[in-house]
Scaffold this motif. Structure first.
Motif, PDB file in Angstrom:
ATOM      1  N   UNK A   1       0.850  -1.187   0.000  1.00 43.54           N
ATOM      2  CA  UNK A   1       0.000   0.000   0.000  1.00 43.54           C
ATOM      3  C   UNK A   1       0.886   1.237   0.000  1.00 43.54           C
ATOM      4  N   UNK A   2       0.589   2.190  -0.876  1.00 41.85           N
ATOM      5  CA  UNK A   2       1.316   3.454  -0.891  1.00 41.85           C
ATOM      6  C   UNK A   2       0.378   4.574  -1.309  1.00 41.85           C
ATOM      7  N   UNK A   3       0.654   5.770  -0.791  1.00 46.15           N
ATOM      8  CA  UNK A   3      -0.053   6.959  -1.225  1.00 46.15           C
ATOM      9  C   UNK A   3       0.684   7.495  -2.447  1.00 46.15           C
ATOM     10  N   UNK A   4       0.023   7.490  -3.583  1.00 46.81           N
ATOM     11  CA  UNK A   4       0.688   7.787  -4.852  1.00 46.81           C
ATOM     12  C   UNK A   4       0.010   8.968  -5.542  1.00 46.81           C
ATOM     13  N   UNK A   5       0.731   9.516  -6.528  1.00 54.26           N
ATOM     14  CA  UNK A   5       0.170  10.542  -7.403  1.00 54.26           C
ATOM     15  C   UNK A   5      -0.117   9.906  -8.751  1.00 54.26           C
TER      16      UNK A   5
ATOM     17  N   UNK B   1       0.540   5.529 -15.177  1.00 53.16           N
ATOM     18  CA  UNK B   1       1.729   5.652 -14.327  1.00 53.16           C
ATOM     19  C   UNK B   1       1.362   6.288 -12.993  1.00 53.16           C
ATOM     20  N   UNK B   2       2.147   5.951 -11.980  1.00 51.38           N
ATOM     21  CA  UNK B   2       1.974   6.488 -10.641  1.00 51.38           C
ATOM     22  C   UNK B   2       3.362   6.783 -10.075  1.00 51.38           C
ATOM     23  N   UNK B   3       3.475   7.835  -9.287  1.00 52.75           N
ATOM     24  CA  UNK B   3       4.737   8.133  -8.621  1.00 52.75           C
ATOM     25  C   UNK B   3       4.499   8.311  -7.130  1.00 52.75           C
ATOM     26  N   UNK B   4       5.528   8.000  -6.337  1.00 56.64           N
ATOM     27  CA  UNK B   4       5.431   8.216  -4.897  1.00 56.64           C
ATOM     28  C   UNK B   4       6.815   8.202  -4.268  1.00 56.64           C
TER      29      UNK B   4
ATOM     30  N   UNK C   1      12.134  12.067   2.288  1.00 56.99           N
ATOM     31  CA  UNK C   1      12.747  12.360   0.993  1.00 56.99           C
ATOM     32  C   UNK C   1      13.359  11.119   0.368  1.00 56.99           C
ATOM     33  N   UNK C   2      12.737   9.980   0.592  1.00 55.75           N
ATOM     34  CA  UNK C   2      13.217   8.749  -0.036  1.00 55.75           C
ATOM     35  C   UNK C   2      13.099   8.885  -1.549  1.00 55.75           C
ATOM     36  N   UNK C   3      13.852   8.095  -2.309  1.00 52.79           N
ATOM     37  CA  UNK C   3      13.845   8.234  -3.773  1.00 52.79           C
ATOM     38  C   UNK C   3      12.442   8.086  -4.363  1.00 52.79           C
ATOM     39  N   UNK C   4      12.186   8.847  -5.397  1.00 55.83           N
ATOM     40  CA  UNK C   4      10.893   8.748  -6.072  1.00 55.83           C
ATOM     41  C   UNK C   4      10.809   7.441  -6.850  1.00 55.83           C
ATOM     42  N   UNK C   5       9.670   6.780  -6.719  1.00 48.63           N
ATOM     43  CA  UNK C   5       9.423   5.508  -7.385  1.00 48.63           C
ATOM     44  C   UNK C   5       8.325   5.721  -8.427  1.00 48.63           C
ATOM     45  N   UNK C   6       8.496   5.125  -9.593  1.00 50.62           N
ATOM     46  CA  UNK C   6       7.480   5.183 -10.648  1.00 50.62           C
ATOM     47  C   UNK C   6       6.920   3.789 -10.892  1.00 50.62           C
TER      48      UNK C   6
END
Length: 249
Positions: A36-40, A51-54, A59-64
């Protein structure tokens, strides 16, 4: 004159359950883990790949992430924040994933007001609050309201240009029906404050009925130091039992 706070949670709003597509009959859920993640939410290609990013926390690395998924809800547009339940082999890495369920997060842009009296009229039950990049995320429970309730994160404009601005969680019901709570996931974009070079911390002030805590302070990470705030909630992996898994789209 008091500035009106104008974000509303409808009585039948998003906290009821996660909604999404299931996995068919191939037992793929037995081979991979549900995360589970809160994504954009990003763009959807003509081929139906979204696509989703979070950022997991701070400030952990951005994941796509990408998925074979087209939102049936026309209000889900690029930039919408979602609580996403998905399956993948390895967490926190760019991947093509299988979506199990999703939930629209309430919230939006951080607002500001000079007069925020009444912000603490109604408490919230805070399960978790954390920062991920330039978003403040909240997992909470609200007392049910038969009428629209005022619910938003509002910056005290008097602190807007200080090193330590303060934002208030404003919650007020227009009707009282005690004894029943709805789970709500919210995410606010704090970029216009957080990205100011002069800002060192951001304090979120709220009335929490779960614990004796009123202020949650988030401190900017230093280049050579980890963030002093790490509110990745352990509860985020314990979603309501009402999660819907409909037949695969």
């Amino acid at each position: 004159m008091k500035r009106k706070i104008s974000t509303y949670l409808l009585a039948a709003a998003t906290a009821a359950a996660l909604t999404g597509c299931g996995f068919g009959d191939d037992n793929s859920d037995a081979r991979t883990t549900l995360f589970y993640d809160m994504v954009t939410c990003g763009e959807t290609t003509p081929e139906g790949v979204t696509s989703f990013t979070f950022r997991a926390v701070d400030d952990s690395p951005e994941v796509t992430l990408t998925a074979d998924w087209t939102p049936a809800d026309t209000t889900i547009v690029p930039g919408q924040r979602l609580l996403l339940a998905y399956r993948t082999e390895v967490h926190n890495r760019d991947a093509h994933v299988e979506i199990a369920a999703w939930l629209k997060a309430t919230g939006g842009q951080l607002k500001s007001a000079a007069d925020i009296s009444g912000w603490d009229d109604e408490p919230v039950w805070v399960n978790a609050i954390w920062r991920s990049g330039h978003y403040i995320n909240l997992d909470c429970r609200l007392e049910y309201s038969a009428q629209p309730a005022t619910f938003d994160l509002v910056l005290d404009s008097a602190t807007a240009h200080t090193p330590d601005p303060v934002a208030y969680l404003y919650h007020r019901r227009d009707s009282e029906i005690d004894g029943f709570q709805r789970r709500v996931y919210a995410s606010w974009d704090i970029a216009r404050v957080w990205q100011q070079p002069s800002v060192h911390t951001l304090t979120i002030r709220l009335r929490d009925s779960n614990r004796d805590i009123q202020d949650f302070r988030f401190t900017k990470s230093q280049p050579t130091e980890p963030s002093t705030i790490n509110h990745q909630p352990s509860t985020i992996n314990h979603q309501p039992s009402t999660i819907n898994q409909n037949p695969k789209l």
